[in-house]
Design a protein around this motif. Structure first.
Motif, PDB file in Angstrom:
ATOM      1  N   HIS A  84     -30.010  16.841  -1.187  1.00 21.25           N
ATOM      2  CA  HIS A  84     -30.020  17.633   0.264  1.00 21.25           C
ATOM      3  C   HIS A  84     -29.767  16.639   1.312  1.00 21.25           C
ATOM      4  O   HIS A  84     -30.213  16.788   2.626  1.00 21.25           O
ATOM      5  CB  HIS A  84     -31.230  18.336   0.835  1.00 21.25           C
ATOM      6  CG  HIS A  84     -31.247  19.464  -0.237  1.00 21.25           C
ATOM      7  ND1 HIS A  84     -30.589  20.822   0.149  1.00 21.25           N
ATOM      8  CD2 HIS A  84     -32.129  19.675  -1.339  1.00 21.25           C
ATOM      9  CE1 HIS A  84     -30.970  21.561  -1.120  1.00 21.25           C
ATOM     10  NE2 HIS A  84     -31.780  21.055  -1.950  1.00 21.25           N
ATOM     11  N   ASP A 109     -24.616  13.885  -2.203  1.00 17.56           N
ATOM     12  CA  ASP A 109     -24.551  15.345  -2.144  1.00 17.56           C
ATOM     13  C   ASP A 109     -22.934  15.679  -1.845  1.00 17.56           C
ATOM     14  O   ASP A 109     -22.740  16.906  -1.442  1.00 17.56           O
ATOM     15  CB  ASP A 109     -25.410  16.155  -1.006  1.00 17.56           C
ATOM     16  CG  ASP A 109     -26.799  16.206  -1.327  1.00 17.56           C
ATOM     17  OD1 ASP A 109     -27.102  17.252  -1.951  1.00 17.56           O
ATOM     18  OD2 ASP A 109     -27.829  15.119  -1.430  1.00 17.56           O
ATOM     19  N   VAL A 124     -25.007  24.363  -7.175  1.00 19.96           N
ATOM     20  CA  VAL A 124     -25.448  25.097  -6.253  1.00 19.96           C
ATOM     21  C   VAL A 124     -26.241  26.289  -6.875  1.00 19.96           C
ATOM     22  O   VAL A 124     -25.943  26.904  -7.900  1.00 19.96           O
ATOM     23  CB  VAL A 124     -24.525  25.656  -4.948  1.00 19.96           C
ATOM     24  CG1 VAL A 124     -24.009  24.587  -4.391  1.00 19.96           C
ATOM     25  CG2 VAL A 124     -23.350  26.762  -5.939  1.00 19.96           C
ATOM     26  N   ASP A 126     -27.357  29.018  -4.135  1.00 17.34           N
ATOM     27  CA  ASP A 126     -27.588  29.750  -2.832  1.00 17.34           C
ATOM     28  C   ASP A 126     -27.009  28.924  -1.804  1.00 17.34           C
ATOM     29  O   ASP A 126     -26.464  29.144  -0.694  1.00 17.34           O
ATOM     30  CB  ASP A 126     -29.011  29.802  -2.322  1.00 17.34           C
ATOM     31  CG  ASP A 126     -29.552  31.193  -3.085  1.00 17.34           C
ATOM     32  OD1 ASP A 126     -28.530  32.035  -3.430  1.00 17.34           O
ATOM     33  OD2 ASP A 126     -30.758  31.278  -3.432  1.00 17.34           O
ATOM     34  N   CYS A 127     -27.296  27.453  -1.858  1.00 21.48           N
ATOM     35  CA  CYS A 127     -26.432  26.435  -0.982  1.00 21.48           C
ATOM     36  C   CYS A 127     -24.897  26.737  -0.919  1.00 21.48           C
ATOM     37  O   CYS A 127     -24.611  27.039  -2.025  1.00 21.48           O
ATOM     38  CB  CYS A 127     -26.796  25.044  -1.234  1.00 21.48           C
ATOM     39  SG  CYS A 127     -28.630  24.579  -0.962  1.00 21.48           S
ATOM     40  N   HIS A 144     -22.048  19.445  -1.307  1.00 27.49           N
ATOM     41  CA  HIS A 144     -23.292  20.328  -1.357  1.00 27.49           C
ATOM     42  C   HIS A 144     -23.831  20.613   0.020  1.00 27.49           C
ATOM     43  O   HIS A 144     -24.535  19.669   0.515  1.00 27.49           O
ATOM     44  CB  HIS A 144     -24.098  19.832  -2.356  1.00 27.49           C
ATOM     45  CG  HIS A 144     -25.432  20.326  -2.377  1.00 27.49           C
ATOM     46  ND1 HIS A 144     -26.838  19.499  -2.195  1.00 27.49           N
ATOM     47  CD2 HIS A 144     -25.904  21.701  -2.679  1.00 27.49           C
ATOM     48  CE1 HIS A 144     -27.680  20.540  -2.054  1.00 27.49           C
ATOM     49  NE2 HIS A 144     -27.452  21.464  -2.461  1.00 27.49           N
ATOM     50  N   GLY A 146     -26.494  22.685   1.805  1.00 31.08           N
ATOM     51  CA  GLY A 146     -27.659  23.429   2.216  1.00 31.08           C
ATOM     52  C   GLY A 146     -27.835  23.322   3.678  1.00 31.08           C
ATOM     53  O   GLY A 146     -27.015  22.486   4.395  1.00 31.08           O
ATOM     54  N   TRP A 147     -28.768  23.760   4.458  1.00 29.50           N
ATOM     55  CA  TRP A 147     -28.902  23.930   5.809  1.00 29.50           C
ATOM     56  C   TRP A 147     -29.374  22.409   6.269  1.00 29.50           C
ATOM     57  O   TRP A 147     -28.869  22.030   7.370  1.00 29.50           O
ATOM     58  CB  TRP A 147     -29.761  24.920   6.321  1.00 29.50           C
ATOM     59  CG  TRP A 147     -31.471  24.524   5.990  1.00 29.50           C
ATOM     60  CD1 TRP A 147     -32.028  25.400   5.113  1.00 29.50           C
ATOM     61  CD2 TRP A 147     -32.323  24.001   6.790  1.00 29.50           C
ATOM     62  NE1 TRP A 147     -33.397  24.843   5.024  1.00 29.50           N
ATOM     63  CE2 TRP A 147     -33.255  23.886   6.399  1.00 29.50           C
ATOM     64  CE3 TRP A 147     -32.233  23.078   7.886  1.00 29.50           C
ATOM     65  CZ2 TRP A 147     -34.636  23.302   6.734  1.00 29.50           C
ATOM     66  CZ3 TRP A 147     -33.212  22.364   8.514  1.00 29.50           C
ATOM     67  CH2 TRP A 147     -34.390  22.371   8.023  1.00 29.50           C
ATOM     68  N   CYS A 180     -22.408  31.586  -1.425  1.00 29.40           N
ATOM     69  CA  CYS A 180     -23.822  30.892  -0.967  1.00 29.40           C
ATOM     70  C   CYS A 180     -24.584  32.074  -0.610  1.00 29.40           C
ATOM     71  O   CYS A 180     -24.096  33.288  -0.632  1.00 29.40           O
ATOM     72  CB  CYS A 180     -23.574  30.053   0.016  1.00 29.40           C
ATOM     73  SG  CYS A 180     -23.158  30.686   1.651  1.00 29.40           S
ATOM     74  N   LEU A 225     -24.907  30.938   6.911  1.00 26.30           N
ATOM     75  CA  LEU A 225     -24.312  29.724   6.562  1.00 26.30           C
ATOM     76  C   LEU A 225     -22.818  29.146   6.436  1.00 26.30           C
ATOM     77  O   LEU A 225     -22.407  28.248   7.158  1.00 26.30           O
ATOM     78  CB  LEU A 225     -25.078  29.243   5.205  1.00 26.30           C
ATOM     79  CG  LEU A 225     -25.010  27.761   4.703  1.00 26.30           C
ATOM     80  CD1 LEU A 225     -25.921  26.945   5.537  1.00 26.30           C
ATOM     81  CD2 LEU A 225     -25.930  27.887   3.108  1.00 26.30           C
TER      82      LEU A 225
END
Length: 279
Positions: A84, A109, A124, A126-127, A144, A146-147, A180, A225
């Motif tokens: 991340h 990432d 991934v 969900d990311c 990759h 993610g938040w 995602c 996202l």
């Protein structure tokens, strides 16, 4: 456990975007693999939550799934140790040789390459996976997002690395956003809004966040996202950004989802890859 790849294999599908013909891009589904439940069936990373007997079998299944993925790509995927963050790894033949000799996976990432036959790959569940290429197909990359990585600048770092590698401006890049966690499922706390410079208020002025009350009456927000990623890419100078229309949480038949499944046990991982076709 390496087997031939059926012509109608459901494990991979091709993004619908304007990438040039020498670029091969694939997004995996959870179908058509070797993994047993709950990570069935196309899973690319062994979960630490498995009991020893399951873990040994899943290690073999993941190896077979990765071999199938390489067949589908017609290129060698490089699997990253994702944390991340915002580090971008450049992939080349020397790195492939080191990995074949037993070197650890790169801690990164995102990845880029200008060498044919090497697939930049991210996992991934969900990311957001983001695939990128230059309009002339001389350089490709995968990120990759993610938040945390998105707020930290992983997409901007990947775009910058691609521009430097191909000696082009950001207007010469194309991007595709994969499946995602969707904006109806991604409930977040105030730290996420603050990471993107938004005020955590009940009436949020940032359209990427919608306020709601949870079952205990606490103020939470639904985050979009793909919209946040699209905003970042456009601010970085990219004009062509496609995709971002699929929610992993809402389709358990097709996608792995950590948020949906982790409370019940281990969660599988999807893969997104992009490569320059071998000469």
């Amino acid at each position: 456990m390496v087997d031939s790849l059926p012509a109608d294999w459901p494990g991979a599908w091709s993004p619908d975007w304007a990438a040039p013909p020498q670029v091969v891009a694939r997004m995996s589904t959870r179908l058509g693999g070797h993994s047993a439940p709950p990570c069935d069936s196309l899973n690319f990373k062994r979960s630490p939550g498995l009991v020893p007997a399951q873990a040994a079998a899943e290690t073999l299944a993941v190896q077979a799934n990765r071999a199938r993925w390489a067949q589908a790509l017609g290129a060698q995927p490089v699997w990253l140790d994702q944390v991340h963050g915002i580090v971008v790894q450049r992939l080349d033949g020397r790195l492939l040789q080191a990995l074949a000799a037993g070197a650890a996976a790169p801690v990164a990432d995102a990845a880029i390459t200008t060498e044919p036959g090497i697939a930049c790959t991210v996992m991934v569940a969900d990311c957001l996976p983001v695939l990128l290429c230059t309009r002339d197909g001389r350089a490709v990359g995968a990120a990759h997002a993610g938040w945390r990585g998105l707020a930290g600048g992983v997409l901007e770092a990947t775009a910058t690395a691609l521009c430097e590698a191909a000696d082009v401006g950001p207007d010469q890049l194309l991007a595709w956003l994969g499946p995602c966690i969707g904006p109806q499922a991604f409930e977040v706390g105030p730290e996420v809004l603050q990471a993107f410079g938004a005020e955590p208020l009940e009436v949020c002025t940032d359209p990427a966040f919608v306020a709601r009350r949870d079952g205990q009456g606490r103020l939470r927000w639904l985050a979009d996202l793909p919209a946040l990623a699209r905003r970042r890419l456009q601010a970085a100078g990219l004009g062509a950004v496609d995709g971002g229309r699929w929610c992993t949480v809402s389709d358990p038949r097709r996608w792995h989802s950590y948020r949906r499944d982790h409370a019940a046990g281990p969660t599988g991982r999807l893969a997104a890859s992009i490569a320059i076709r071998p000469l």
